[in-house]
Design a protein around this motif. Structure first.
Motif, PDB file in Angstrom:
ATOM      1  N   LYS A 172     -43.160  36.205  24.370  1.00 40.00           N
ATOM      2  CA  LYS A 172     -44.142  35.950  23.328  1.00 40.00           C
ATOM      3  C   LYS A 172     -45.500  36.502  23.742  1.00 40.00           C
ATOM      4  O   LYS A 172     -45.976  36.250  24.847  1.00 40.00           O
ATOM      5  CB  LYS A 172     -44.265  34.449  23.077  1.00 40.00           C
ATOM      6  CG  LYS A 172     -42.968  33.823  22.597  1.00 40.00           C
ATOM      7  CD  LYS A 172     -43.068  32.320  22.537  1.00 40.00           C
ATOM      8  CE  LYS A 172     -41.715  31.721  22.192  1.00 40.00           C
ATOM      9  NZ  LYS A 172     -41.735  30.265  22.186  1.00 40.00           N
TER      10      LYS A 172
ATOM     11  N   GLY B  58     -49.489  36.954  18.666  1.00 42.74           N
ATOM     12  CA  GLY B  58     -49.168  37.503  17.356  1.00 42.74           C
ATOM     13  C   GLY B  58     -47.985  38.460  17.333  1.00 42.74           C
ATOM     14  O   GLY B  58     -47.652  38.998  16.291  1.00 42.74           O
TER      15      GLY B  58
ATOM     16  N   GLN C 137     -39.136  36.086  13.973  1.00 43.50           N
ATOM     17  CA  GLN C 137     -39.517  35.711  12.608  1.00 43.50           C
ATOM     18  C   GLN C 137     -39.529  34.200  12.441  1.00 43.50           C
ATOM     19  O   GLN C 137     -40.461  33.651  11.846  1.00 43.50           O
ATOM     20  CB  GLN C 137     -38.557  36.342  11.601  1.00 43.50           C
ATOM     21  CG  GLN C 137     -38.756  37.833  11.444  1.00 43.50           C
ATOM     22  CD  GLN C 137     -37.704  38.467  10.552  1.00 43.50           C
ATOM     23  OE1 GLN C 137     -36.530  38.091  10.588  1.00 43.50           O
ATOM     24  NE2 GLN C 137     -38.126  39.434   9.753  1.00 43.50           N
ATOM     25  N   GLU C 138     -38.509  33.526  12.976  1.00 44.88           N
ATOM     26  CA  GLU C 138     -38.451  32.059  12.899  1.00 44.88           C
ATOM     27  C   GLU C 138     -39.694  31.421  13.514  1.00 44.88           C
ATOM     28  O   GLU C 138     -40.153  30.381  13.073  1.00 44.88           O
ATOM     29  CB  GLU C 138     -37.235  31.527  13.664  1.00 44.88           C
ATOM     30  CG  GLU C 138     -35.934  31.592  12.936  1.00 44.88           C
ATOM     31  CD  GLU C 138     -34.788  31.118  13.834  1.00 44.88           C
ATOM     32  OE1 GLU C 138     -35.007  30.226  14.678  1.00 44.88           O
ATOM     33  OE2 GLU C 138     -33.683  31.668  13.681  1.00 44.88           O
ATOM     34  N   GLN C 139     -40.198  32.069  14.564  1.00 46.29           N
ATOM     35  CA  GLN C 139     -41.362  31.537  15.270  1.00 46.29           C
ATOM     36  C   GLN C 139     -42.672  32.111  14.723  1.00 46.29           C
ATOM     37  O   GLN C 139     -43.728  31.964  15.326  1.00 46.29           O
ATOM     38  CB  GLN C 139     -41.217  31.799  16.759  1.00 46.29           C
ATOM     39  CG  GLN C 139     -40.026  31.065  17.353  1.00 46.29           C
ATOM     40  CD  GLN C 139     -39.832  31.302  18.832  1.00 46.29           C
ATOM     41  OE1 GLN C 139     -40.501  32.115  19.460  1.00 46.29           O
ATOM     42  NE2 GLN C 139     -38.902  30.574  19.418  1.00 46.29           N
ATOM     43  N   ASN C 140     -42.593  32.759  13.564  1.00 43.78           N
ATOM     44  CA  ASN C 140     -43.756  33.246  12.820  1.00 43.78           C
ATOM     45  C   ASN C 140     -44.564  34.336  13.517  1.00 43.78           C
ATOM     46  O   ASN C 140     -45.784  34.407  13.367  1.00 43.78           O
ATOM     47  CB  ASN C 140     -44.669  32.082  12.414  1.00 43.78           C
ATOM     48  CG  ASN C 140     -43.969  31.150  11.452  1.00 43.78           C
ATOM     49  OD1 ASN C 140     -43.371  31.595  10.476  1.00 43.78           O
ATOM     50  ND2 ASN C 140     -44.002  29.863  11.748  1.00 43.78           N
ATOM     51  N   PHE C 141     -43.888  35.200  14.259  1.00 39.73           N
ATOM     52  CA  PHE C 141     -44.567  36.352  14.846  1.00 39.73           C
ATOM     53  C   PHE C 141     -44.586  37.484  13.820  1.00 39.73           C
ATOM     54  O   PHE C 141     -43.626  37.661  13.070  1.00 39.73           O
ATOM     55  CB  PHE C 141     -43.884  36.792  16.143  1.00 39.73           C
ATOM     56  CG  PHE C 141     -44.149  35.849  17.277  1.00 39.73           C
ATOM     57  CD1 PHE C 141     -45.299  35.980  18.048  1.00 39.73           C
ATOM     58  CD2 PHE C 141     -43.272  34.816  17.564  1.00 39.73           C
ATOM     59  CE1 PHE C 141     -45.566  35.101  19.087  1.00 39.73           C
ATOM     60  CE2 PHE C 141     -43.529  33.929  18.602  1.00 39.73           C
ATOM     61  CZ  PHE C 141     -44.681  34.076  19.362  1.00 39.73           C
ATOM     62  N   ALA C 142     -45.678  38.237  13.791  1.00 35.49           N
ATOM     63  CA  ALA C 142     -45.866  39.287  12.790  1.00 35.49           C
ATOM     64  C   ALA C 142     -45.268  40.627  13.197  1.00 35.49           C
ATOM     65  O   ALA C 142     -44.920  41.434  12.342  1.00 35.49           O
ATOM     66  CB  ALA C 142     -47.363  39.464  12.506  1.00 35.49           C
TER      67      ALA C 142
ATOM     68  N   SER D 232     -43.134  45.802  12.119  1.00 34.37           N
ATOM     69  CA  SER D 232     -43.545  44.560  11.469  1.00 34.37           C
ATOM     70  C   SER D 232     -42.321  43.702  11.219  1.00 34.37           C
ATOM     71  O   SER D 232     -41.268  44.210  10.839  1.00 34.37           O
ATOM     72  CB  SER D 232     -44.213  44.859  10.122  1.00 34.37           C
ATOM     73  OG  SER D 232     -45.434  45.525  10.339  1.00 34.37           O
TER      74      SER D 232
END
Length: 141
Positions: free
Chosen positions: A62, A65, A96-101, A140
């Motif tokens: 991680k 962003g 995506q589940e962890q809201n990364f762009a 993205s």
């Protein structure tokens, strides 16, 4: 059929490391001390299986962003079977589940067409990592 799992047990971690060792150290001649690094414990590791045999691996870290996709590999007899794509899709889905762009990675130049088919674009000039030409790529999510 290829199944990708997050490595949660010692057995799964050992299998991921064994695949990485076979591909990077034995096949590509990356020094063993460079293949295992200081980011192993903070990474989420993935293992691809076919008929319960570990055939591929990868990891995700991680960033701010973004996720960093690393150590994607598939044993030689299983390349061109979709295993690498399944590993990438599993990593991207978790991002995506962890809201990364975004997903970022450093691709060996010979693997660029593989990553481009998955929607990644080159963002750097060629650089050398572990004696192998690489480029930075991004997608993205």
């Amino acid at each position: 059929m290829v199944i990708v799992e997050i490595a949660e047990t010692k057995k799964q971690m050992d299998e991921a490391f064994a695949v990485r060792y076979a591909v990077f150290v034995e096949e590509q001649k990356v020094p063993a001390e460079e293949e295992i690094d200081e980011f192993e414990e903070e990474s989420v590791h993935f293992v691809a299986y076919e008929d319960n045999i570990p055939i591929g691996a990868g990891r995700m870290r991680k960033g701010t962003g973004f996720i960093k996709v690393e150590r994607i590999c598939v044993l030689a007899p299983y390349r061109k079977t979709g295993a690498g794509r399944y590993i990438m899709k599993a990593i991207e889905a978790l991002g995506q589940e962890q809201n990364f762009a975004e997903a970022k990675l450093h691709a060996q130049t010979r693997a660029v067409p593989f990553y481009e088919k998955l929607g990644y674009t080159i963002t750097s000039d060629i650089f050398i990592d572990a004696g192998i030409p690489h480029v930075a790529m991004v997608k993205s999510l």
